[in-house]
Scaffold this active site. Structure first.
Site, short mmCIF file in Angstrom:
data_model
loop_
_atom_site.label_atom_id
_atom_site.label_comp_id
_atom_site.label_asym_id
_atom_site.label_seq_id
_atom_site.Cartn_x
_atom_site.Cartn_y
_atom_site.Cartn_z
N ASP A 1 99.75 21.61 39.92
CA ASP A 1 98.63 22.52 40.04
C ASP A 1 98.77 23.56 38.93
O ASP A 1 99.85 23.71 38.35
CB ASP A 1 98.66 23.17 41.42
CG ASP A 1 97.55 24.17 41.61
OD1 ASP A 1 96.41 23.85 41.22
OD2 ASP A 1 97.81 25.26 42.12
N THR B 1 97.48 27.18 38.99
CA THR B 1 97.77 28.53 39.47
C THR B 1 99.05 28.57 40.28
O THR B 1 99.21 27.86 41.27
CB THR B 1 96.60 29.05 40.34
OG1 THR B 1 95.40 28.99 39.58
CG2 THR B 1 96.86 30.48 40.78
N ASP C 1 101.72 25.24 45.12
CA ASP C 1 102.22 26.40 45.86
C ASP C 1 101.23 26.95 46.88
O ASP C 1 101.54 27.88 47.61
CB ASP C 1 102.60 27.53 44.89
CG ASP C 1 101.37 28.20 44.28
OD1 ASP C 1 100.33 27.52 44.14
OD2 ASP C 1 101.45 29.39 43.95
#
Length: 786
Positions: free
Chosen positions: A472, A474, A672
């Protein structure tokens, strides 16, 4: 009524002594029980007794039992007594007291580790028995061997020598070797044949035959006589017992070292903390802390629990948790982790997580459970081990029969007996059984020291086969702490008013970007007001009513779907900001475009180098992000990412992972956020950044405490090194047994005239397990970075 946790008697809560621990009140029948609880915890005391007046009462312990599932682990602070004991090789075996495994015969290990090693009762016992055995076996060995090397014992007759050997070897076999015979007998009656079955058979045959030869020589068949006298094997039985005891001592010492990683983590917890009260600072134990307590941390002290700094600033050494050696500056409002070291300043903090909820406690729990888990590769060793001991017994019988029938040497039955015993003694199923669990235990501990937490051994094995790493953007490639960088409104609308509306709406959102708008509003001293009719549209944005206005905030597509007027007016600004790798969000108020926001989330300093190293490891890097196409392209080009997909919803991330798996790729997904949880669960290995959400961490098989891509490199390197170590152990165990057993049976005798003495077989067998454990311990010092 309550139950005394020490003696298990019923006690009256209103009149009995009590102690509070972990927010739970325990009641005791007497001060003796209370003191033992304070010293040892809620387990039986060292001597198992409880004093009621002058009458001691002994506790009843259960015998070792076999369960169906792996035993869950618990963590004990320094000084606490171990509760149950479990087998490192056989899941489901447990005992309330130190004992031997009812399946493999190995000494059970404490289920609960403490910061201090303490005395291992099995190691103490085996060491004691070894020295007794050594002292008594040495003269037996000399009496038997000296005549064979040209040193005649003219002062002793053969009969006298045999009687002395009998007297000295009997305590060695029957006392020092008693644990092996007990375990061997238990293995037979439960039909869990193991190494001790073979030891008991081999030494029992050697000692039993020799005993009969001395006490009743007239009943020994002529085929066993050499020059008219029955040969005795007291030295073989005694030396075998001594060498096996030595092997057990060395093995137990080595096995203690496999728990060093857990003990190091446990030692990070300080025994007390400085609680700030209205009456001043008080030193209290960690068990007495609660969420919200104010604590003072002085220079050089270990931070007791997780929390937030409220006053002051300092520099912290977090290397023992994150593996990062560079000190980290912390100030008011920053998070601090229990177990890290305060270096320079003094500060006040508020406890946010205490007890088993702290980061350190969760790390210890995860590492402990992973160390006891079983890797799929172990099933192969288990299948071999299941047939191993019966096969060795059959080979031993065949060896005896062949030597007795072929009779290459006389007396034939003497050679047949010696070689059959050598086959029994040299075989070592424990080396095979220990090959995988020892490497897993040490490897998982090594990962924890580097900030790489493995949920269980299956993920550690799967990591080795990964060829594609999906990330991912971000929080994974970027710092995960976005800030508002640009704001433009339509038709002169007041920026602060629009920011207040958006920040209030985002205060109800769990998206990682939401905090950027809330912090921007706080910096401008704008109030956050109540939101009504809040709704989150997954992967698109949020909507709600703020101060009577209908506010819509998110991607351009969301506003198009709601038929917002005037969206195209700011497309030029949006494209310009997106080309700078910024995330652009559109805001609409009461059905009309109100403004445009740009959020900047800088790429982590460690990301470019980590991606370069992952490429050198032969891995393909794919980025899946919910961000727009322009921003995703800018980030991918800047970092040299192999493949990227923009504007991807959480469901689509899951679908992308499944598609790659169908194409034959072995996928690790690193993320996350809550929106990463489906993809984390679908991947062959999910990797959660420790700085992310609890949901992401729960969905993942690997957690990186520091939370950057360097940890992925370390995790994959750890897997490759550990699996190579396991294969080395399995290779050694299989080759050792594959070569040793035929040599012991005498296959080299027709070619080289070589026979293996049972004493040498015992030495080889004893050290085979030690070598396997020693090879596993090498993982403690390997480098995970290139």
């Amino acid at each position: 009524m309550a139950i005394d946790p020490i003696c298990h008697m019923e006690v009256d809560e209103s009149t009995s002594l009590s102690t509070e621990k972990n927010r739970e009140t325990f009641y005791f029948c007497c001060e003796s029980c209370r003191q033992k609880f304070l010293k040892f915890g809620a387990n039986d005391s060292a001597d198992g007794s409880c004093c009621h007046g002058d009458q001691p009462m002994k506790h009843t312990h259960l015998l070792p039992v076999m369960g169906q599932d792996a035993v869950p682990l618990s963590i004990s602070p320094a000084g606490a007594a171990s509760g149950k004991y479990i087998c490192p090789m056989c899941p489901g075996i447990e005992s309330d007291v130190p004992a031997a495994c009812s399946k493999c015969g190995m000494a059970l290990e404490p289920q609960t580790l403490t910061a201090e090693e303490g005395n291992d009762p099995e190691l103490v016992s085996m060491t004691h028995l070894f020295w007794i055995s050594f002292v008594l076996s040495l003269p037996v060995f000399l009496l038997a061997m000296l005549p064979h090397v040209g040193v005649p014992l003219t002062f002793l007759s053969t009969n006298a020598s045999h009687w002395i050997q009998l007297i000295l070897s009997t305590p060695v076999v029957l006392y020092c070797g008693a644990p092996f015979f007990v375990r061997g007998w238990r293995s037979v009656i439960t039909w869990n044949l193991n190494m001790f079955t073979l030891i008991a058979l081999g030494t029992g045959a050697a000692y039993g035959f020799s005993l009969v030869a001395v006490l009743f020589p007239e009943i020994i068949p002529q085929a066993f006589l050499q020059e008219g006298v029955a040969k005795v094997y007291f030295e073989s039985a005694a030396v075998i017992i001594t060498l096996v005891l030595l092997g057990q001592v060395l093995e137990l010492r080595a096995r203690k070292q496999t728990g060093s990683a857990i003990r190091e983590l446990l030692s990070l917890t300080p025994p007390t903390a400085h609680l700030v009260t209205d009456d001043g600072d008080q030193e209290v134990s960690l068990d007495q802390l609660h969420v919200g307590d104010r604590l003072r941390v002085k220079p050089g002290e270990i931070i007791p629990v997780d929390g937030l700094i409220r006053e002051g600033k300092s520099t912290l050494d977090e290397s023992m948790i994150t593996g990062e050696p560079v000190p980290v500056e912390k100030s008011e409002g920053d998070d601090v982790i229990g177990g890290t070291i305060n270096q320079t300043g003094s500060f006040l903090m508020t406890a946010e997580k205490v007890g088993q909820e702290t980061t350190l406690s969760r790390i210890i729990k995860m590492v402990s459970e992973a160390q006891r888990s079983r890797a799929p590769i172990q099933s192969t060793a288990d299948k071999v081990a299941g047939y191993f001991v019966p096969a060795v017994v059959v080979i031993s019988l065949i060896t005896f029969a062949v030597w007795a029938i072929v009779q290459p040497e006389q007396p034939a039955l003497v050679y047949a007996l010696v070689n059959a015993i050598a086959v029994l003694i040299i075989a070592c199923p424990c080396a095979l059984g220990l090959a995988t669990p020892m490497s897993i235990m040490v490897g998982v501990g090594r990962g924890a020291k580097a900030g790489v937490l493995i949920k269980n051994a299956e993920y550690l094995e799967s990591l080795e086969t990964i060829d594609t790493v999906v990330v991912d953007k971000t929080g994974t490639l970027t710092r995960g702490k976005p800030t508002l960088s640009n704001l433009k409104t339509v038709d002169g609308l007041d920026e602060n008013k629009l920011l207040k509306l958006v920040a209030s709406l985002e205060s109800s959102s769990e998206h990682p970007l939401a905090n950027a708008f809330i912090e921007a509003a706080k910096q401008k001293v704008l109030s956050i007001v109540e939101v009504q009719d809040f709704s989150s549209i997954t992967g698109q944005g949020v909507t709600g009513t703020v101060e009577g206005h209908t506010v819509l905030f998110g991607k351009r597509q969301l506003l198009e779907d709601r038929e917002v007027i005037g969206i195209s007016e700011m497309d030029h600004n949006a494209e310009a900001w997106q080309s700078e790798a910024k995330t652009v969000m559109f805001a609409a108020v009461d059905g009309k475009l109100a403004g445009l926001f740009a959020v900047s989330d800088p790429i982590k300093e460690s990301t470019p180098a980590a991606i370069d190293r992952l490429h050198k490891m032969g891995l393909k890097i794919v980025m899946l992000t919910g961000d727009n196409q322009q921003t995703a392209q800018a980030v991918a080009e800047q970092l040299g990412i192999d493949e990227y997909h923009a504007e991807v919803s959480p469901e689509a991330k899951h679908d992308h992972v499944k598609r790659m798996q169908k194409e034959g790729q072995r996928v690790a997904f690193a993320g996350d956020g809550i929106n990463d949880a489906p993809a984390l669960a679908a991947a062959d290995v999910g990797i959660a950044m420790g700085t992310g959400t609890d949901i992401a961490i729960e969905s993942a098989g690997v957690t990186l405490v520091k939370g950057d891509l360097h940890g992925i490199e370390q995790a994959i390197a750890l897997s490759r090194i550990t699996m190579r170590n396991i294969r080395q152990n399995l290779f050694f165990a299989l080759v050792y047994n594959g070569l040793g057993i035929p040599v012991a049976a005498g296959v080299l005798y027709p070619i080289l005239g070589v026979l293996l003495n049972p004493m040498l077989a015992a030495a080889a067998m004893s050290f085979s397990s030690v070598l396997v454990i020693g090879n596993a311990l090498r993982l403690r010092i390997v480098s995970l970075s290139k």
